[in-house]
Write a protein that holds these residues in place. Structure first.
Motif, PDB file in Angstrom:
ATOM      1  N   ARG A   4      22.635  39.486  29.563  1.00 44.18           N
ATOM      2  CA  ARG A   4      22.881  39.336  30.991  1.00 44.18           C
ATOM      3  C   ARG A   4      23.416  37.939  31.263  1.00 44.18           C
ATOM      4  NH1 ARG A   4      18.521  41.350  35.505  1.00 44.18           N
ATOM      5  NH2 ARG A   4      19.897  41.305  37.330  1.00 44.18           N
ATOM      6  N   LEU A   5      24.318  37.839  32.220  1.00 47.26           N
ATOM      7  CA  LEU A   5      24.858  36.540  32.627  1.00 47.26           C
ATOM      8  C   LEU A   5      24.812  36.446  34.151  1.00 47.26           C
ATOM      9  CD1 LEU A   5      28.023  36.202  30.345  1.00 47.26           C
ATOM     10  CD2 LEU A   5      25.953  34.802  30.222  1.00 47.26           C
ATOM     11  N   ARG A   6      24.337  35.321  34.634  1.00 51.26           N
ATOM     12  CA  ARG A   6      24.297  35.080  36.074  1.00 51.26           C
ATOM     13  C   ARG A   6      24.925  33.724  36.336  1.00 51.26           C
ATOM     14  NH1 ARG A   6      18.547  35.756  38.174  1.00 51.26           N
ATOM     15  NH2 ARG A   6      19.106  37.954  37.925  1.00 51.26           N
ATOM     16  N   GLY A   7      25.974  33.695  37.140  1.00 50.71           N
ATOM     17  CA  GLY A   7      26.661  32.430  37.415  1.00 50.71           C
ATOM     18  C   GLY A   7      27.664  32.593  38.534  1.00 50.71           C
ATOM     19  N   LEU A   8      28.763  31.868  38.450  1.00 54.09           N
ATOM     20  CA  LEU A   8      29.803  31.900  39.478  1.00 54.09           C
ATOM     21  C   LEU A   8      31.094  32.471  38.889  1.00 54.09           C
ATOM     22  CD1 LEU A   8      29.282  28.337  41.016  1.00 54.09           C
ATOM     23  CD2 LEU A   8      28.274  30.513  41.779  1.00 54.09           C
ATOM     24  N   LEU A   9      31.787  33.272  39.680  1.00 50.15           N
ATOM     25  CA  LEU A   9      33.063  33.821  39.219  1.00 50.15           C
ATOM     26  C   LEU A   9      34.102  32.707  39.178  1.00 50.15           C
ATOM     27  CD1 LEU A   9      34.832  36.226  38.430  1.00 50.15           C
ATOM     28  CD2 LEU A   9      35.294  36.586  40.873  1.00 50.15           C
ATOM     29  N   ASP A  10      34.617  32.437  37.996  1.00 48.88           N
ATOM     30  CA  ASP A  10      35.623  31.387  37.825  1.00 48.88           C
ATOM     31  C   ASP A  10      37.028  31.941  38.017  1.00 48.88           C
ATOM     32  OD1 ASP A  10      36.187  28.525  36.599  1.00 48.88           O
ATOM     33  OD2 ASP A  10      37.542  29.922  35.591  1.00 48.88           O
ATOM     34  N   SER A  11      37.311  33.066  37.366  1.00 45.41           N
ATOM     35  CA  SER A  11      38.637  33.686  37.468  1.00 45.41           C
ATOM     36  C   SER A  11      38.554  35.106  36.926  1.00 45.41           C
ATOM     37  CB  SER A  11      39.678  32.881  36.670  1.00 45.41           C
ATOM     38  OG  SER A  11      39.331  32.855  35.300  1.00 45.41           O
ATOM     39  N   GLN A  12      39.617  35.878  37.135  1.00 39.81           N
ATOM     40  CA  GLN A  12      39.667  37.229  36.589  1.00 39.81           C
ATOM     41  C   GLN A  12      41.093  37.616  36.256  1.00 39.81           C
ATOM     42  OE1 GLN A  12      38.454  39.242  40.589  1.00 39.81           O
ATOM     43  NE2 GLN A  12      39.531  40.832  39.421  1.00 39.81           N
ATOM     44  N   LEU A  38      33.974  42.867  42.188  1.00 38.38           N
ATOM     45  CA  LEU A  38      33.646  41.445  42.066  1.00 38.38           C
ATOM     46  C   LEU A  38      33.643  40.730  43.418  1.00 38.38           C
ATOM     47  CD1 LEU A  38      35.776  40.403  38.948  1.00 38.38           C
ATOM     48  CD2 LEU A  38      33.301  40.775  39.045  1.00 38.38           C
ATOM     49  N   PRO A  39      32.811  39.689  43.522  1.00 39.32           N
ATOM     50  CA  PRO A  39      32.860  38.849  44.725  1.00 39.32           C
ATOM     51  C   PRO A  39      34.072  37.926  44.642  1.00 39.32           C
ATOM     52  CG  PRO A  39      31.323  37.927  43.147  1.00 39.32           C
ATOM     53  CD  PRO A  39      31.799  39.241  42.563  1.00 39.32           C
ATOM     54  N   GLY A  40      34.215  37.049  45.602  1.00 38.68           N
ATOM     55  CA  GLY A  40      35.331  36.124  45.588  1.00 38.68           C
ATOM     56  C   GLY A  40      35.147  35.013  44.557  1.00 38.68           C
ATOM     57  N   THR A  41      36.244  34.364  44.197  1.00 32.01           N
ATOM     58  CA  THR A  41      36.190  33.253  43.247  1.00 32.01           C
ATOM     59  C   THR A  41      35.238  32.175  43.754  1.00 32.01           C
ATOM     60  OG1 THR A  41      38.467  33.653  42.562  1.00 32.01           O
ATOM     61  CG2 THR A  41      37.554  31.491  42.071  1.00 32.01           C
ATOM     62  N   GLY A  42      34.362  31.703  42.859  1.00 37.78           N
ATOM     63  CA  GLY A  42      33.394  30.683  43.224  1.00 37.78           C
ATOM     64  C   GLY A  42      32.087  31.231  43.747  1.00 37.78           C
ATOM     65  N   GLU A  43      32.019  32.557  43.953  1.00 34.28           N
ATOM     66  CA  GLU A  43      30.789  33.169  44.460  1.00 34.28           C
ATOM     67  C   GLU A  43      29.889  33.628  43.320  1.00 34.28           C
ATOM     68  OE1 GLU A  43      31.413  36.140  47.428  1.00 34.28           O
ATOM     69  OE2 GLU A  43      32.940  34.974  48.477  1.00 34.28           O
ATOM     70  N   ALA A  44      28.613  33.855  43.638  1.00 37.54           N
ATOM     71  CA  ALA A  44      27.612  34.240  42.641  1.00 37.54           C
ATOM     72  C   ALA A  44      27.900  35.623  42.071  1.00 37.54           C
ATOM     73  CB  ALA A  44      26.226  34.212  43.274  1.00 37.54           C
ATOM     74  N   LEU A  45      27.648  35.752  40.777  1.00 33.91           N
ATOM     75  CA  LEU A  45      27.928  36.989  40.057  1.00 33.91           C
ATOM     76  C   LEU A  45      26.819  37.246  39.055  1.00 33.91           C
ATOM     77  CD1 LEU A  45      29.926  39.275  39.250  1.00 33.91           C
ATOM     78  CD2 LEU A  45      31.022  37.624  37.736  1.00 33.91           C
ATOM     79  N   ASP A  46      26.394  38.499  38.960  1.00 27.73           N
ATOM     80  CA  ASP A  46      25.343  38.885  38.019  1.00 27.73           C
ATOM     81  C   ASP A  46      25.856  40.065  37.203  1.00 27.73           C
ATOM     82  OD1 ASP A  46      23.008  39.340  36.674  1.00 27.73           O
ATOM     83  OD2 ASP A  46      21.743  39.520  38.447  1.00 27.73           O
TER      84      ASP A  46
END
Length: 203
Positions: A4-12, A38-46
């Motif tokens: 599992r990874l929890r962080g911020l979306l950097d790019s896609q 996905l959420p927006g760039t820079g937003e939290a992602l799990d």
């Protein structure tokens, strides 16, 4: 192994994303379905993650829910299906739709996926249906395993089927318990499996 990874979306990109976890960017391959949520760039992602280690590389595959990850694992047990094809299938079919395609042997649904021709689609459907049928024909779980009164026998078979498809026993119990409570005493194993998969997909 990374699960599992929890962080911020950097790019896609078209088939992957980069998630920033404490300043470290992890490149994770994903299905179109997961990328679309996905959420927006820079937003939290799990992300739920499947890690595949090869002699020359370590590759991460990410999923929005555990149901998609479970089907990713199950699909690769079919001869000729690797990670890329499994992601292709999950890009065009939700876990519930894939289960329905297996149950109805809907080859056309599978051939919508990139890299899946009629022959491979037939093999996937045949092997997964045999797998499911074999599990339902096997020993049932104790009747008290899932609440639901008269549907206990069917519910036990449905739980067993979901476990065989790769879901954890506790999450399968919970999903089928909810399905049994919703569908009532006359629910069949097949109906419980479909409803259970829907519960897992929405979890």
């Amino acid at each position: 192994m990374i699960a599992r990874l929890r962080g911020l979306l950097d790019s896609q990109g078209a088939d992957h994303l980069v998630i920033d976890v404490g300043g470290v960017g992890y490149l994770v391959h994903c299905s179109t379905r997961t990328l679309g949520a996905l959420p927006g760039t820079g937003e939290a992602l799990d992300l739920h993650v499947e890690t595949q280690v090869r002699a020359e590389s370590i590759t991460l595959y990410g999923f929005a829910d555990t149901g998609e990850r479970s089907w990713f694992r199950v699909l690769q047990q079919v001869q000729g299906v690797g990670a890329r094809v499994a992601l292709g299938v999950l890009s065009v079919l939700t876990p519930e739709e894939l289960a329905r395609a297996v149950a109805s042997q809907d080859k056309a649904a599978l051939t919508r996926a990139s890299g899946v021709g009629p022959r491979l689609a037939g093999r996937i459907l045949s092997e997964l249906k045999d797998r499911l049928a074999g599990e339902l024909a096997g020993a049932a779980l104790p009747a008290q395993a899932v609440p639901g009164g008269a549907v206990d026998g069917a519910a036990a078979g449905a739980v067993s089927a979901l476990v065989n498809l790769g879901y954890g026993r506790s999450e399968a119990h919970a999903a089928i318990g909810k399905a049994a409570a919703s569908l009532g005493k006359q629910a069949t194993v097949e109906a419980l499996i479909r409803a259970g998969l829907q519960e897992l997909a929405e979890a």
